[in-house]
Design a protein around this motif. Structure first.
Motif, PDB file in Angstrom:
ATOM      1  N   SER A 176       0.841  -1.204   0.000  1.00 51.17           N
ATOM      2  CA  SER A 176       0.000   0.000   0.000  1.00 51.17           C
ATOM      3  C   SER A 176       0.873   1.250   0.000  1.00 51.17           C
ATOM      4  O   SER A 176       0.441   2.315  -0.449  1.00 51.17           O
ATOM      5  N   CYS A 177       2.100   1.120   0.510  1.00 44.54           N
ATOM      6  CA  CYS A 177       3.022   2.259   0.585  1.00 44.54           C
ATOM      7  C   CYS A 177       4.316   2.038  -0.203  1.00 44.54           C
ATOM      8  O   CYS A 177       4.970   3.007  -0.605  1.00 44.54           O
ATOM      9  N   HIS A 178       4.696   0.774  -0.378  1.00 41.83           N
ATOM     10  CA  HIS A 178       5.972   0.449  -1.017  1.00 41.83           C
ATOM     11  C   HIS A 178       5.769  -0.329  -2.316  1.00 41.83           C
ATOM     12  O   HIS A 178       4.814  -1.093  -2.453  1.00 41.83           O
ATOM     13  N   ASN A 179       6.700  -0.136  -3.226  1.00 37.27           N
ATOM     14  CA  ASN A 179       6.770  -0.948  -4.436  1.00 37.27           C
ATOM     15  C   ASN A 179       8.041  -1.785  -4.344  1.00 37.27           C
ATOM     16  O   ASN A 179       9.141  -1.267  -4.542  1.00 37.27           O
ATOM     17  N   PRO A 180       7.929  -3.077  -4.045  1.00 34.20           N
ATOM     18  CA  PRO A 180       9.116  -3.909  -3.837  1.00 34.20           C
ATOM     19  C   PRO A 180       9.977  -4.090  -5.077  1.00 34.20           C
ATOM     20  O   PRO A 180      11.110  -4.566  -4.988  1.00 34.20           O
ATOM     21  N   HIS A 181       9.457  -3.688  -6.241  1.00 31.85           N
ATOM     22  CA  HIS A 181      10.211  -3.835  -7.488  1.00 31.85           C
ATOM     23  C   HIS A 181      10.857  -2.535  -7.923  1.00 31.85           C
ATOM     24  O   HIS A 181      11.497  -2.476  -8.973  1.00 31.85           O
ATOM     25  N   ASP A 182      10.713  -1.484  -7.111  1.00 29.39           N
ATOM     26  CA  ASP A 182      11.169  -0.155  -7.494  1.00 29.39           C
ATOM     27  C   ASP A 182      12.681   0.001  -7.346  1.00 29.39           C
ATOM     28  O   ASP A 182      13.288  -0.554  -6.433  1.00 29.39           O
ATOM     29  N   GLY A 183      13.266   0.767  -8.260  1.00 30.53           N
ATOM     30  CA  GLY A 183      14.689   1.060  -8.167  1.00 30.53           C
ATOM     31  C   GLY A 183      14.975   2.536  -8.249  1.00 30.53           C
ATOM     32  O   GLY A 183      16.099   2.940  -8.534  1.00 30.53           O
ATOM     33  N   ILE A 184      13.957   3.362  -8.027  1.00 29.70           N
ATOM     34  CA  ILE A 184      14.121   4.816  -8.177  1.00 29.70           C
ATOM     35  C   ILE A 184      13.904   5.550  -6.858  1.00 29.70           C
ATOM     36  O   ILE A 184      14.764   6.310  -6.411  1.00 29.70           O
ATOM     37  N   ASN A 185      12.754   5.354  -6.226  1.00 24.81           N
ATOM     38  CA  ASN A 185      12.399   6.131  -5.041  1.00 24.81           C
ATOM     39  C   ASN A 185      13.088   5.619  -3.777  1.00 24.81           C
ATOM     40  O   ASN A 185      13.305   4.420  -3.618  1.00 24.81           O
ATOM     41  N   ASP A 186      13.404   6.561  -2.893  1.00 30.22           N
ATOM     42  CA  ASP A 186      13.998   6.201  -1.602  1.00 30.22           C
ATOM     43  C   ASP A 186      13.018   5.352  -0.790  1.00 30.22           C
ATOM     44  O   ASP A 186      11.808   5.638  -0.769  1.00 30.22           O
ATOM     45  N   LYS A 187      13.505   4.305  -0.160  1.00 28.40           N
ATOM     46  CA  LYS A 187      12.689   3.388   0.644  1.00 28.40           C
ATOM     47  C   LYS A 187      11.631   2.654  -0.188  1.00 28.40           C
ATOM     48  O   LYS A 187      10.694   2.090   0.344  1.00 28.40           O
ATOM     49  N   MET A 188      11.793   2.683  -1.499  1.00 30.15           N
ATOM     50  CA  MET A 188      10.857   1.992  -2.399  1.00 30.15           C
ATOM     51  C   MET A 188       9.412   2.458  -2.201  1.00 30.15           C
ATOM     52  O   MET A 188       8.467   1.669  -2.314  1.00 30.15           O
TER      53      MET A 188
END
Length: 254
Positions: A176-188
């Motif tokens: 709901s708050c994080h994208n586990p596949h993200d490589g851009i935003n801090d703390k995903m």
């Protein structure tokens, strides 16, 4: 005599059907399907797998597993030293490259530069193609917090504190708050910053306000712990000590 002939013909048909996938695969024909592997691998290529999109892929097993035809051919010949298509011995980089061959778009476009990829977390650490337990995303656990808590155990402890987001109640999930596949935003985080992520639900805190508290505008986590706290409203410290962490003069403190 007639019965014997019928039995021989039936045996020939069975052998031909079993050998066909391996022969076709060796010839480069796209005829391999999950049902060909189910004969031996019924526990992994069973009804649950057959209901997934993976099972409907052309060359479904061979799409992810290497040397499928050679493996089947060796097994039919009784050769126990033939190739084993399992992904278990492959590195996280190899497994991820295999998955990203199809799942390269959307939320996963920056996965290879993200924290999980850099720490050698494989897609199969969280997802299971064959033995998934969630209703969506084919996770290894029924809900994504349990998957995340496998590694992030300190956040499991925080989620059990008195003041917490309703994650353990099932109303929110880590995603709901994080994208586990993200490589851009801090703390995903799902948004470009922590505050933008918080404002998704707490829009009334966005402002602008006539008198704004600078630390609030800077970062919500300066005062709140979103994963759980034993202080009211997810505060990182009890008042007045919360304020006195910065405002340490003028209130009888020397």
């Amino acid at each position: 005599m007639r019965h014997r002939t019928s039995c021989l013909l039936l045996a020939a048909v069975v052998i031909a059907v079993c050998a066909a996938p391996a022969a076709a695969q060796s010839a480069g024909s796209a005829t391999w399907s999950a049902s060909d592997c189910e004969t031996c691998h019924s526990t992994t290529v069973g009804p649950a797998f057959q209901r997934t999109k993976h099972a409907g892929l052309n060359q479904s097993c061979a799409t992810c597993h290497d040397d499928v035809a050679e493996h089947a051919k060796a097994q039919l010949a009784g050769d126990t030293n033939g190739p084993v298509p399992s992904l278990k011995k492959k590195s996280a980089t190899e497994v991820n490259a295999k998955c990203l061959g199809c799942h390269e778009n959307g939320a996963r476009t920056s996965f290879t530069s993200g924290t999980h990829a850099r720490r050698n977390v494989a897609c199969t650490s969280c997802h299971s193609v064959h033995s998934y337990k969630s209703k969506t995303a084919q996770l290894r656990t029924a809900r994504d917090p349990e998957t995340c808590f496998t590694c992030h155990q300190s956040y499991r402890a925080k989620a059990m504190r008195t003041s917490h987001h309703p994650v353990r109640e099932g109303k929110l999930q880590c995603s709901s708050c994080h994208n586990p596949h993200d490589g851009i935003n801090d703390k995903m985080t799902l948004r470009a910053s922590v505050n933008e992520t918080c404002y998704t639900c707490h829009a009334e805190k966005r402002g602008p306000f006539l008198y704004e508290h600078a630390p609030v505008r800077e970062n919500c986590v300066n005062c709140h712990d979103p994963h759980g706290s034993n202080h009211e409203r997810l505060l990182v410290a009890k008042q007045p000590f919360l304020c006195q962490r910065c405002h340490f003069s003028g209130h009888g403190i020397t």
